[in-house]
Motif scaffolding. Structure first.
Motif, PDB file in Angstrom:
ATOM      1  N   GLN A   1      43.000  34.929  57.179  1.00 36.99           N
ATOM      2  CA  GLN A   1      43.373  36.206  56.563  1.00 36.99           C
ATOM      3  C   GLN A   1      43.427  36.079  55.041  1.00 36.99           C
ATOM      4  O   GLN A   1      43.044  37.002  54.301  1.00 36.99           O
ATOM      5  CB  GLN A   1      44.720  36.677  57.111  1.00 36.99           C
TER       6      GLN A   1
ATOM      7  N   LEU B   1      39.833  36.117  53.703  1.00 36.25           N
ATOM      8  CA  LEU B   1      39.301  37.491  53.721  1.00 36.25           C
ATOM      9  C   LEU B   1      39.887  38.323  52.602  1.00 36.25           C
ATOM     10  O   LEU B   1      39.188  39.132  51.963  1.00 36.25           O
ATOM     11  CB  LEU B   1      39.598  38.138  55.076  1.00 36.25           C
ATOM     12  N   ALA B   2      41.149  38.100  52.316  1.00 36.92           N
ATOM     13  CA  ALA B   2      41.802  38.864  51.248  1.00 36.92           C
ATOM     14  C   ALA B   2      41.203  38.504  49.894  1.00 36.92           C
ATOM     15  O   ALA B   2      40.996  39.371  49.036  1.00 36.92           O
ATOM     16  CB  ALA B   2      43.304  38.587  51.269  1.00 36.92           C
ATOM     17  N   ARG B   3      40.912  37.213  49.668  1.00 37.46           N
ATOM     18  CA  ARG B   3      40.321  36.800  48.403  1.00 37.46           C
ATOM     19  C   ARG B   3      38.908  37.374  48.234  1.00 37.46           C
ATOM     20  O   ARG B   3      38.495  37.757  47.152  1.00 37.46           O
ATOM     21  CB  ARG B   3      40.286  35.267  48.323  1.00 37.46           C
ATOM     22  N   ARG B   4      38.151  37.410  49.344  1.00 35.34           N
ATOM     23  CA  ARG B   4      36.801  37.968  49.271  1.00 35.34           C
ATOM     24  C   ARG B   4      36.831  39.459  48.916  1.00 35.34           C
ATOM     25  O   ARG B   4      36.039  39.928  48.089  1.00 35.34           O
ATOM     26  CB  ARG B   4      36.084  37.773  50.602  1.00 35.34           C
ATOM     27  N   ARG B   5      37.743  40.174  49.571  1.00 37.10           N
ATOM     28  CA  ARG B   5      37.841  41.615  49.274  1.00 37.10           C
ATOM     29  C   ARG B   5      38.216  41.824  47.813  1.00 37.10           C
ATOM     30  O   ARG B   5      37.699  42.718  47.123  1.00 37.10           O
ATOM     31  CB  ARG B   5      38.874  42.268  50.197  1.00 37.10           C
ATOM     32  N   LYS B   6      39.100  40.989  47.294  1.00 35.43           N
ATOM     33  CA  LYS B   6      39.508  41.116  45.895  1.00 35.43           C
ATOM     34  C   LYS B   6      38.332  40.819  44.961  1.00 35.43           C
ATOM     35  O   LYS B   6      38.136  41.485  43.942  1.00 35.43           O
ATOM     36  CB  LYS B   6      40.659  40.142  45.625  1.00 35.43           C
ATOM     37  N   TYR B   7      37.468  39.837  45.308  1.00 33.49           N
ATOM     38  CA  TYR B   7      36.323  39.481  44.487  1.00 33.49           C
ATOM     39  C   TYR B   7      35.303  40.606  44.447  1.00 33.49           C
ATOM     40  O   TYR B   7      34.789  40.987  43.404  1.00 33.49           O
ATOM     41  CB  TYR B   7      35.686  38.205  45.038  1.00 33.49           C
ATOM     42  N   TYR B   8      34.994  41.140  45.647  1.00 31.35           N
ATOM     43  CA  TYR B   8      34.003  42.226  45.685  1.00 31.35           C
ATOM     44  C   TYR B   8      34.505  43.474  44.964  1.00 31.35           C
ATOM     45  O   TYR B   8      33.739  44.180  44.309  1.00 31.35           O
ATOM     46  CB  TYR B   8      33.650  42.553  47.140  1.00 31.35           C
ATOM     47  N   ASN B   9      35.791  43.721  45.066  1.00 26.25           N
ATOM     48  CA  ASN B   9      36.335  44.882  44.329  1.00 26.25           C
ATOM     49  C   ASN B   9      36.241  44.676  42.828  1.00 26.25           C
ATOM     50  O   ASN B   9      36.010  45.623  42.068  1.00 26.25           O
ATOM     51  CB  ASN B   9      37.813  45.096  44.733  1.00 26.25           C
TER      52      ASN B   9
ATOM     53  N   ASP C   1      32.662  45.464  41.643  1.00 26.33           N
ATOM     54  CA  ASP C   1      32.406  46.899  41.570  1.00 26.33           C
ATOM     55  C   ASP C   1      33.015  47.491  40.314  1.00 26.33           C
ATOM     56  O   ASP C   1      32.539  48.471  39.783  1.00 26.33           O
ATOM     57  CB  ASP C   1      32.984  47.590  42.820  1.00 26.33           C
TER      58      ASP C   1
END
Length: 413
Positions: free
Chosen positions: A399, A402-410, A413
């Protein structure tokens, strides 16, 4: 081999199911002249008749039954006893012992029980305990073990004392204990006995006062003892016993008068033999169960601790069951003789007696078995807990990734 699985209890089920005795016609209870009385089955301990059997009374020389029993339990028959100055002051019935005279313990007990010699009682007491007072303490300690709760003795012979008392029931218990001693049985049933004495003028010939043993008029078939007694305060007293067809009875009568002491005793004994019987329902030392032992190597055999007899009227219906009930949770270590259940005797639904079940042998803790138990009940749950914790940890790490990946992609953007 398992002789009896745990909780399977019907070993002697229906020993006497609806058993009817059709011997002699039931006779009415005897009419006793004595103020108090009791009739006891010596084997079962059952009270078959009672008349104010728990009323405290003066026991007179029936006291000497306990004195003789203690003498046999605390000394040898051949022990030499030197007579001191106190026995000659005892008063009452005597064989006129002399200061410095020597007799064996056996001869003193004969004098005590046959001739009812008070001086012999004091000599016995001083030899065993050092003094009559110390002997009284020993007597009262023994009385508590017998279960004679309403008895207190202050002397070894029964001479009147307001603090020296007993009951018909307690004296029957004392008699029951005395009958277990074979040496005392022999002495109590002796009619005549001669003791050696240095003084040629001293009394040597002893004669038993219990007429049930020898009298043509009052003699009783099967009489086995025990002791008579008399003082003005106590009246005529007797502990009488007799045995027929394997059944032994003890009759006690206190404060009767004259020849009534004999007729009272005979009435009680006749009443018991004519109207009652007893059955041995449990034999001591019998293996009744073989139960598994937790944390031990194998099982343990359970034995009955003692015999059990049950008194029955000769007429009537009975539903007797003898069942065995071992302990539910037997765990090592176990000591030899440890109580691990009971044999229970019931008449219908009523429990009428119990016999302890005891371990036949010692069972030590088997550490190999204990370790296996710990592995089974401790290690496996621990491994399961560690596995769950590991799964929780991995899930949390996943988890976090996954949280770090979401933060990177955001951020891109």
């Amino acid at each position: 081999m398992i002789l009896l699985q745990k909780r399977i209890i019907h070993i002697f089920i229906v020993m006497l199911v609806l058993l009817t005795f059709n011997s002699q016609v039931w006779a009415g209870e005897p009419q006793i002249i004595g103020e108090t009385a009791v009739l006891l089955d010596a084997k079962s301990g059952a009270v078959l008749y009672g008349k104010e059997e728990h009323k405290k009374m003066y026991p007179a020389s029936t006291t000497k039954v306990l004195t003789a029993l203690l003498a046999l339990e605390h000394s040898g028959l051949t022990d030499q006893v030197t007579i001191g100055p106190n026995p000659i002051k005892a008063g009452g019935t005597s064989i006129w012992l002399q200061d410095g005279e020597q007799l064996t313990m056996q001869e003193l007990i004969y004098a005590l029980m046959l001739n009812s010699a008070n001086d012999a009682g004091v000599a016995i007491a001083e030899h065993i305990a050092g003094s009559a007072d110390k002997f009284a303490e020993l007597s009262n300690e023994r009385l508590r073990k017998i279960g004679a709760k309403n008895t207190h003795f202050t002397n070894p012979h029964g001479m009147p004392d307001k603090e020296h008392y007993s009951t018909a029931y307690d004296l029957a218990l004392i008699g029951r204990e005395a009958l277990k001693n074979e040496d005392l049985r022999k002495i109590m049933t002796t009619i005549n006995h001669e003791i050696p004495r240095a003084d040629p003028e001293a009394q040597r010939h002893l004669f038993n006062h219990n007429k049930l043993l020898w009298s043509k008029t009052y003699g009783y078939k099967g009489a086995t003892g025990l002791k008579t007694g008399y003082t003005v305060e106590a009246g005529q007293c007797i502990i009488a016993s007799a045995e027929r067809d394997g059944m032994e009875l003890i009759a006690v009568v206190l404060r009767s008068e004259g020849f009534n002491i004999w007729t009272d005793a005979v009435k009680l004994l006749d009443y018991g033999f004519n109207n009652f019987t007893n059955r041995q329902l449990v034999q001591g030392g019998t293996v009744m169960a073989d139960v598994p032992v937790k944390y031990g190597n194998g099982s343990v055999k359970l034995l009955t601790k003692n015999d059990f007899y049950y008194s029955l009227p000769k007429e009537g219906q009975f539903d007797l069951h003898v069942t065995t009930e071992p302990a539910e949770d037997v765990r090592a270590p176990i000591t030899k003789g440890q109580v691990l259940g009971a044999v229970v005797i019931r008449n219908g639904e009523e429990v009428v007696g119990e016999v302890p079940l005891v371990a036949q042998e010692e069972v030590k803790r088997d550490w190999g078995t204990t370790l296996k138990g710990l592995i089974k009940w401790g290690l496996l749950p621990l491994l399961l807990l560690l596995w769950i914790r590991r799964r929780v940890y991995l899930k949390r790490k996943r988890q976090q990734r996954l949280a770090r990946r979401r933060k990177y992609y955001n951020y891109l953007d």
